[in-house]
Write a protein that holds these residues in place. Structure first.
Motif, PDB file in Angstrom:
ATOM      1  N   GLN A  95       0.830  -1.206   0.000  1.00  0.00           N
ATOM      2  CA  GLN A  95       0.000   0.000   0.000  1.00  0.00           C
ATOM      3  C   GLN A  95       0.867   1.259   0.000  1.00  0.00           C
ATOM      4  OE1 GLN A  95      -2.472  -0.759   3.444  1.00  0.00           O
ATOM      5  NE2 GLN A  95      -4.066  -1.725   2.184  1.00  0.00           N
ATOM      6  N   GLN A  96       1.930   1.237   0.757  1.00  0.00           N
ATOM      7  CA  GLN A  96       2.833   2.389   0.824  1.00  0.00           C
ATOM      8  C   GLN A  96       3.500   2.629  -0.530  1.00  0.00           C
ATOM      9  OE1 GLN A  96       2.987   4.281   3.579  1.00  0.00           O
ATOM     10  NE2 GLN A  96       4.282   5.737   2.525  1.00  0.00           N
ATOM     11  N   ARG A  97       3.929   1.552  -1.184  1.00  0.00           N
ATOM     12  CA  ARG A  97       4.544   1.686  -2.512  1.00  0.00           C
ATOM     13  C   ARG A  97       3.554   2.272  -3.515  1.00  0.00           C
ATOM     14  NH1 ARG A  97       6.558  -3.285  -1.271  1.00  0.00           N
ATOM     15  NH2 ARG A  97       5.054  -4.331  -2.626  1.00  0.00           N
ATOM     16  N   PHE A  98       2.306   1.841  -3.443  1.00  0.00           N
ATOM     17  CA  PHE A  98       1.285   2.383  -4.342  1.00  0.00           C
ATOM     18  C   PHE A  98       1.119   3.877  -4.123  1.00  0.00           C
ATOM     19  CE2 PHE A  98      -3.112   3.797  -4.867  1.00  0.00           C
ATOM     20  CZ  PHE A  98      -3.277   3.580  -6.224  1.00  0.00           C
ATOM     21  N   MET A  99       1.054   4.297  -2.871  1.00  0.00           N
ATOM     22  CA  MET A  99       0.858   5.714  -2.568  1.00  0.00           C
ATOM     23  C   MET A  99       2.075   6.537  -2.987  1.00  0.00           C
ATOM     24  SD  MET A  99      -2.217   5.891  -1.659  1.00  0.00           S
ATOM     25  CE  MET A  99      -2.345   7.577  -1.080  1.00  0.00           C
ATOM     26  N   GLN A 100       3.263   6.001  -2.819  1.00  0.00           N
ATOM     27  CA  GLN A 100       4.465   6.704  -3.268  1.00  0.00           C
ATOM     28  C   GLN A 100       4.489   6.813  -4.783  1.00  0.00           C
ATOM     29  OE1 GLN A 100       7.536   4.414  -1.367  1.00  0.00           O
ATOM     30  NE2 GLN A 100       7.588   5.753   0.420  1.00  0.00           N
ATOM     31  N   TYR A 101       4.098   5.754  -5.478  1.00  0.00           N
ATOM     32  CA  TYR A 101       4.031   5.771  -6.942  1.00  0.00           C
ATOM     33  C   TYR A 101       3.062   6.851  -7.415  1.00  0.00           C
ATOM     34  CZ  TYR A 101       2.576   4.423 -11.621  1.00  0.00           C
ATOM     35  OH  TYR A 101       2.252   4.445 -12.957  1.00  0.00           O
ATOM     36  N   ARG A 102       1.967   7.006  -6.697  1.00  0.00           N
ATOM     37  CA  ARG A 102       0.967   8.004  -7.045  1.00  0.00           C
ATOM     38  C   ARG A 102       1.409   9.427  -6.688  1.00  0.00           C
ATOM     39  NH1 ARG A 102      -4.294   7.244  -8.754  1.00  0.00           N
ATOM     40  NH2 ARG A 102      -4.330   5.308  -9.912  1.00  0.00           N
TER      41      ARG A 102
END
Length: 147
Positions: free
Chosen positions: A132-139
């Motif tokens: 989830q953290q990686r997704f938010m950073q990607y966004r």
């Protein structure tokens, strides 16, 4: 598509630039690159683009605001938008000023993006939280904490 000789006159360069601007806002640098790809010389294209700026038809400020508005509504955050605008040739100071304007509620936009992607909420295990953290950073939402 375009032959090298098509954009030799100032009128042809302006017409091509106006055609591009009719579709969407462009940054100065973006439009310059596209005109050069279509065969315009850098000097001739810059003269016409400066005229468009003077006439109020080309504006990096307007482009920046429109770009941030459109991309933020699609779930992208300030970190990613900053980089995308830098790649499009928008001045860093203008990007920072526009991102800092009170128009965007970044925490609310981050929550909305998170909830859309993860309707089940925050993961209970470390592996899931890392995903989830990686997704938010990607966004483009650095330091986002769910829950």
């Amino acid at each position: 598509m375009f032959s090298r000789t098509q954009l030799e006159t100032p009128a042809a360069i302006r017409r091509s630039a106006m055609d591009l601007l009719a579709r969407r806002e462009h940054s100065y640098a973006e439009l310059l690159r596209k005109l050069r790809q279509r065969g315009a010389t850098t000097a001739a294209a810059e003269i016409e683009l400066d005229r468009l700026v003077y006439d109020g038809l080309l504006s990096d400020e307007r482009f920046c605001e429109a770009y941030i508005h459109a991309r933020s509504q699609r779930g992208y955050g300030p970190v990613r938008l900053r980089e995308e605008l830098r790649q499009r040739g928008v001045a860093e100071s203008l990007v920072e000023e526009t991102l800092a304007a009170g128009e965007w509620d970044w925490p609310a936009l981050a929550r909305k993006a998170f909830c859309k992607r993860f309707p089940e909420g925050q993961a209970s295990d470390a592996l899931g939280r890392a995903k989830q953290q990686r997704f938010m950073q990607y966004r483009g939402f650095s330091g986002f904490q769910a829950g």
